[in-house]
Scaffold this motif. Structure first.
Motif, PDB file in Angstrom:
ATOM      1  N   PHE A  25     -30.000  78.620  43.033  1.00  0.00           N
ATOM      2  CA  PHE A  25     -30.615  78.352  41.734  1.00  0.00           C
ATOM      3  C   PHE A  25     -31.852  79.216  41.517  1.00  0.00           C
ATOM      4  O   PHE A  25     -32.049  79.799  40.445  1.00  0.00           O
ATOM      5  N   GLN A  29     -32.340  82.225  38.699  1.00  0.00           N
ATOM      6  CA  GLN A  29     -33.415  82.300  37.714  1.00  0.00           C
ATOM      7  C   GLN A  29     -34.166  83.628  37.808  1.00  0.00           C
ATOM      8  O   GLN A  29     -34.540  84.211  36.788  1.00  0.00           O
ATOM      9  N   LYS A 142     -24.563  86.036  31.055  1.00  0.00           N
ATOM     10  CA  LYS A 142     -25.802  85.281  31.271  1.00  0.00           C
ATOM     11  C   LYS A 142     -26.713  85.376  30.052  1.00  0.00           C
ATOM     12  O   LYS A 142     -27.296  84.383  29.620  1.00  0.00           O
ATOM     13  N   VAL A 146     -26.425  81.767  28.806  1.00  0.00           N
ATOM     14  CA  VAL A 146     -27.415  81.005  29.562  1.00  0.00           C
ATOM     15  C   VAL A 146     -28.794  81.063  28.919  1.00  0.00           C
ATOM     16  O   VAL A 146     -29.426  80.032  28.676  1.00  0.00           O
ATOM     17  N   ILE A 150     -31.465  78.027  27.642  1.00  0.00           N
ATOM     18  CA  ILE A 150     -32.734  77.747  28.321  1.00  0.00           C
ATOM     19  C   ILE A 150     -33.900  77.837  27.341  1.00  0.00           C
ATOM     20  O   ILE A 150     -34.771  76.953  27.306  1.00  0.00           O
ATOM     21  N   THR A 154     -36.277  74.710  26.160  1.00  0.00           N
ATOM     22  CA  THR A 154     -37.702  74.799  26.465  1.00  0.00           C
ATOM     23  C   THR A 154     -38.547  74.641  25.213  1.00  0.00           C
ATOM     24  O   THR A 154     -39.644  74.059  25.265  1.00  0.00           O
ATOM     25  N   PHE A 212     -37.647  73.672  30.641  1.00  0.00           N
ATOM     26  CA  PHE A 212     -37.183  74.836  31.390  1.00  0.00           C
ATOM     27  C   PHE A 212     -36.395  74.413  32.630  1.00  0.00           C
ATOM     28  O   PHE A 212     -35.332  74.977  32.921  1.00  0.00           O
ATOM     29  N   SER A 215     -32.877  72.586  31.730  1.00  0.00           N
ATOM     30  CA  SER A 215     -31.909  73.528  31.154  1.00  0.00           C
ATOM     31  C   SER A 215     -31.447  74.544  32.191  1.00  0.00           C
ATOM     32  O   SER A 215     -30.276  74.946  32.200  1.00  0.00           O
ATOM     33  N   SER A 216     -32.355  74.935  33.079  1.00  0.00           N
ATOM     34  CA  SER A 216     -31.962  75.859  34.148  1.00  0.00           C
ATOM     35  C   SER A 216     -30.953  75.206  35.084  1.00  0.00           C
ATOM     36  O   SER A 216     -29.976  75.837  35.505  1.00  0.00           O
ATOM     37  N   THR A 219     -27.490  74.814  33.115  1.00  0.00           N
ATOM     38  CA  THR A 219     -26.773  76.068  32.922  1.00  0.00           C
ATOM     39  C   THR A 219     -26.280  76.639  34.249  1.00  0.00           C
ATOM     40  O   THR A 219     -25.165  77.175  34.322  1.00  0.00           O
ATOM     41  N   TYR A 220     -27.096  76.523  35.276  1.00  0.00           N
ATOM     42  CA  TYR A 220     -26.685  77.073  36.576  1.00  0.00           C
ATOM     43  C   TYR A 220     -25.454  76.350  37.124  1.00  0.00           C
ATOM     44  O   TYR A 220     -24.469  76.982  37.517  1.00  0.00           O
TER      45      TYR A 220
END
Length: 263
Positions: A25, A29, A142, A146, A150, A154, A212, A215-216, A219-220
């Motif tokens: 992860f 990022q 991405k 993605v 994100i 955020t 942040f 959502s990270s 999505t990951y």
């Protein structure tokens, strides 16, 4: 005997798998950072996600804020009434909602409403090879899938927290003054007298961080999902659980940081 050792070692294997997933992860990022500043900027996709995440979560945020403020007023009234300090409820309720309950509850509602859908959508696209098809068209998947999610999360979460704070405090004020008999002038005076900008700003800063992080995570886990329909379900469940735990953990560390900074 083998079953015994397998039973003993299974938690350690899960632990190492979790550490490896977290490392993935972080690397994921870090790999996205250069893409934030490269063209083309997916503006249309960004606003579509803002509508889906922000406006789509607004209804549940309003209901949660409404009942949170009402319950907060009732519970605090019982405690303050014992010391004849009902007039100080205003500032206490305002701070508890704007600093803690607003960002945490809004982030949890957004996780249940939007992050789960985000992980399921990306996971479905992964297992049905739609992401692979996007990449064959020379489109960075991405950056296309993605990053807009994100950024939208955020930005949306602090706005939702502002709405949560307003509705929660308004409902608490109405219940306190109309149903419980608290002096409305004294209720408002404690807020205007003791309120500081940090009481509102810290909650908004928390919302930025929470948005942040969750959502990270969503999505990951959706982006790397595998194993067909079962894998999509597993990714969705894991995203919700990990995001919820992350919210509580990040809330503690941020609260400690703000206390150390005397905010």
């Amino acid at each position: 005997m083998e079953n015994f050792f397998a039973w003993v070692g299974r938690p350690f294997v899960k632990l190492y798998e979790g550490i490896g997933a977290f490392g993935g992860f972080i690397l994921f990022q870090l790999g996205l950072i250069p893409l934030y500043f490269k063209r083309p900027w997916r503006v249309r996709e960004f606003f579509a996600q803002m509508e889906s995440i922000g406006i789509g979560t607004l209804g549940v945020i309003l209901l949660t804020a409404l009942f949170t403020g009402m319950v907060e007023a009732i519970q605090l009234y019982h405690g303050f009434h014992r010391f004849n300090a009902e007039n100080f409820m205003g500032y206490t309720i305002f701070v508890s909602i704007s600093r803690e309950l607003g960002p945490v509850f809004a982030a949890l509602m957004l996780t249940s409403r939007a992050i789960s859908a985000m992980a399921a959508e990306l996971g479905t696209m992964r297992v049905t090879e739609q992401i692979d098809a996007i990449e064959t068209l020379a489109v960075d998947s991405k950056k296309y899938l993605v990053i807009p999610r994100i950024l939208a999360t955020t930005i949306s979460l602090p706005l939702l927290v502002i709405v949560f704070d307003f509705v929660g405090n308004l409902s608490a004020y109405l219940v306190s003054t109309e149903a419980l008999g608290v002096n409305p002038v004294a209720y408002r005076n404690t807020i205007t007298q003791y309120l500081q900008f940090a009481d509102i700003g810290t909650g908004i800063l928390k919302a930025l961080v929470f948005g942040f992080l969750v959502s990270s995570i969503g999505t990951y886990l959706g982006y790397v999902a595998h194993g067909g329909a079962r894998g999509v379900g597993r990714a969705t469940t894991t995203a919700v659980v990990y995001a919820a735990i992350t919210i509580f953990a990040a809330n503690y560390f941020l609260s400690s940081l703000f206390l150390w900074l005397d905010w």
